[in-house]
Write a protein that holds these residues in place. Sequence first.
Motif, PDB file in Angstrom:
ATOM      1  N   HIS A 186      16.220  16.532  -1.300  1.00  0.00           N
ATOM      2  CA  HIS A 186      14.903  16.894  -0.582  1.00  0.00           C
ATOM      3  C   HIS A 186      14.530  17.975  -1.348  1.00  0.00           C
ATOM      4  O   HIS A 186      14.949  19.266  -1.271  1.00  0.00           O
ATOM      5  N   PRO A 187      13.821  17.764  -2.315  1.00  0.00           N
ATOM      6  CA  PRO A 187      13.143  18.797  -3.366  1.00  0.00           C
ATOM      7  C   PRO A 187      12.396  19.948  -2.505  1.00  0.00           C
ATOM      8  O   PRO A 187      12.416  21.019  -3.065  1.00  0.00           O
ATOM      9  N   ALA A 188      11.815  19.643  -1.556  1.00  0.00           N
ATOM     10  CA  ALA A 188      11.238  20.752  -0.412  1.00  0.00           C
ATOM     11  C   ALA A 188      12.249  21.962  -0.323  1.00  0.00           C
ATOM     12  O   ALA A 188      11.859  22.981  -0.009  1.00  0.00           O
ATOM     13  N   ASP A 189      13.590  21.617  -0.304  1.00  0.00           N
ATOM     14  CA  ASP A 189      14.331  22.554   0.098  1.00  0.00           C
ATOM     15  C   ASP A 189      15.053  23.278  -1.135  1.00  0.00           C
ATOM     16  O   ASP A 189      16.030  23.865  -0.851  1.00  0.00           O
ATOM     17  N   ALA A 190      14.544  23.284  -2.253  1.00  0.00           N
ATOM     18  CA  ALA A 190      14.855  23.610  -3.301  1.00  0.00           C
ATOM     19  C   ALA A 190      15.017  24.952  -3.279  1.00  0.00           C
ATOM     20  O   ALA A 190      16.278  25.684  -3.661  1.00  0.00           O
ATOM     21  N   VAL A 191      14.209  25.668  -2.792  1.00  0.00           N
ATOM     22  CA  VAL A 191      14.127  27.325  -2.794  1.00  0.00           C
ATOM     23  C   VAL A 191      15.238  27.866  -1.799  1.00  0.00           C
ATOM     24  O   VAL A 191      16.127  28.727  -2.053  1.00  0.00           O
ATOM     25  N   LEU A 192      15.438  27.011  -0.696  1.00  0.00           N
ATOM     26  CA  LEU A 192      16.157  27.377   0.029  1.00  0.00           C
ATOM     27  C   LEU A 192      17.928  27.026  -0.487  1.00  0.00           C
ATOM     28  O   LEU A 192      18.750  28.078  -0.123  1.00  0.00           O
ATOM     29  N   GLN A 193      18.127  26.190  -1.095  1.00  0.00           N
ATOM     30  CA  GLN A 193      19.129  25.596  -1.706  1.00  0.00           C
ATOM     31  C   GLN A 193      19.548  26.739  -2.560  1.00  0.00           C
ATOM     32  O   GLN A 193      20.783  27.094  -2.767  1.00  0.00           O
ATOM     33  N   VAL A 194      18.754  27.245  -3.579  1.00  0.00           N
ATOM     34  CA  VAL A 194      19.039  28.243  -4.632  1.00  0.00           C
ATOM     35  C   VAL A 194      19.276  29.688  -4.026  1.00  0.00           C
ATOM     36  O   VAL A 194      19.922  30.556  -4.826  1.00  0.00           O
ATOM     37  N   THR A 195      18.623  29.982  -2.986  1.00  0.00           N
ATOM     38  CA  THR A 195      18.595  31.111  -2.167  1.00  0.00           C
ATOM     39  C   THR A 195      20.331  31.786  -2.005  1.00  0.00           C
ATOM     40  O   THR A 195      20.834  30.961  -1.038  1.00  0.00           O
ATOM     41  N   GLY A 196      20.782  32.580  -2.511  1.00  0.00           N
ATOM     42  CA  GLY A 196      21.975  33.016  -2.094  1.00  0.00           C
ATOM     43  C   GLY A 196      23.329  32.254  -2.944  1.00  0.00           C
ATOM     44  O   GLY A 196      24.333  32.755  -3.020  1.00  0.00           O
TER      45      GLY A 196
END
Length: 456
Positions: A186-196
Amino acid sequence: MTARVLIVDDIPTNVRLLEVRLMAEYYEVETALSGPQALSICDSSEIDIILLDVMMPDMDGFEVCRRLKANPRTQHIPVVMITALDQPSDRVKGLEAGADDFLTKPVDDLQLMARVKSLVRLKSLTDELRARAVTGQQIAIEDSIRAMDKINTAGGSILIIDTDQRHAERIQGYLTPEHDVDILTHPADAVLQVTGMQYELALVAMSLADFDPLRVCSQIRTLEHTRNLPIILMADEGDRPRVVRALDLGVNDYISRPIERNELSARVRTQIRRHRYALELRQSVNNTMAMAVTDDMTGLYNRRYFDRHLSVMLSKAQSQGRDMALMILDIDHFKAVNDTYGHDAGDLVLKEFATRLKRNIRGIDLACRFGGEEFVVLMPDTDMVQAELVAERVRQAVAERSFEVDAGRPISVTVSVGVTLHESEADTPETLVKRADVALYRAKREGRNRVVFDAA
């Protein structure tokens, strides 16, 4: 961005063809007709990128590349191998010899310029870090050379972004168990995925369903801790125009589908090695910088460091015909902050200002505290358009949100900015600073909270 390119090929016709293409894009070109001649040129001249033919008599391109990468003076120069060989094993051999990339004959113009632009950008950042190390009395550069020899590329943390689950799992299978690989469908979650997370590489498919892959890459680049995360695009033949655009936006590399296992592994190792080397270099610079050249309050470099580094970078810009910009920033009405809220609050404003300044300039830019509430940013390889974008971004970052000095006491702060450019051989560090200072005072007179340019 201009650069000095070395073309190495034993066939003069091939050399001339590449030379004409590159000079049309205003690159400075050096040529060599043999491996030993190329090594001699690199050892005695400042070369930014090497286009290296594989098939040459006496010493082939693989051996030339190995020698370049074994020499501390030349190991940081990007090497693009040019070959008529089309077997994946040949490409892998080149990458494992230390090549940063390769092109297949006949050389495609789009691919040529995309590779050169991408690697010149990387070389420019590496040069800036190395120059800072030299300014710090060579300690960091010595540590970085030792660090490069010790870097192990195993155990990389990799994120695959692909809406095609089966394709992503196949790529994951190629890379494990050597690396730890996550999949995001789900590319829309990329920012959430890489955070932390502490990813060392992102593999992004160009064929994302209902989502722009370049938007994904751009979002990753906007986060502070992933700004320098290497990105490899997985592209089809029809994606070439967008790949060129992606490389201009800062994507590190791409690999064509169908993806060959060994080529993928070699490219992944190259990017992880480069990423870990950059981290080692930055850490070395940070750890070895003496307190004499840093500002205690803000953590930025101080006036003493800036004066010395400006001389170094101006000489380099003049000798190589490169752009350079300088901006001086002054916090508006700072005395009133101290008088109204106290010096402790003023100190907190200075610290927060330095934080916002560092967050909104580029990795290649050097920020220093000039004195009091005045700051300066040195911007190598920067023209007027780029300088204005950076200066305006900093100004907005300061003005758009209040400074919280303590609970319930937000302080509105603005900054005035003066910018000038290196424009002639007659420029000196003093004249550059003077022009930027004149522009700063114009910004103050014209109402503050603005960016003003001053020409020679």
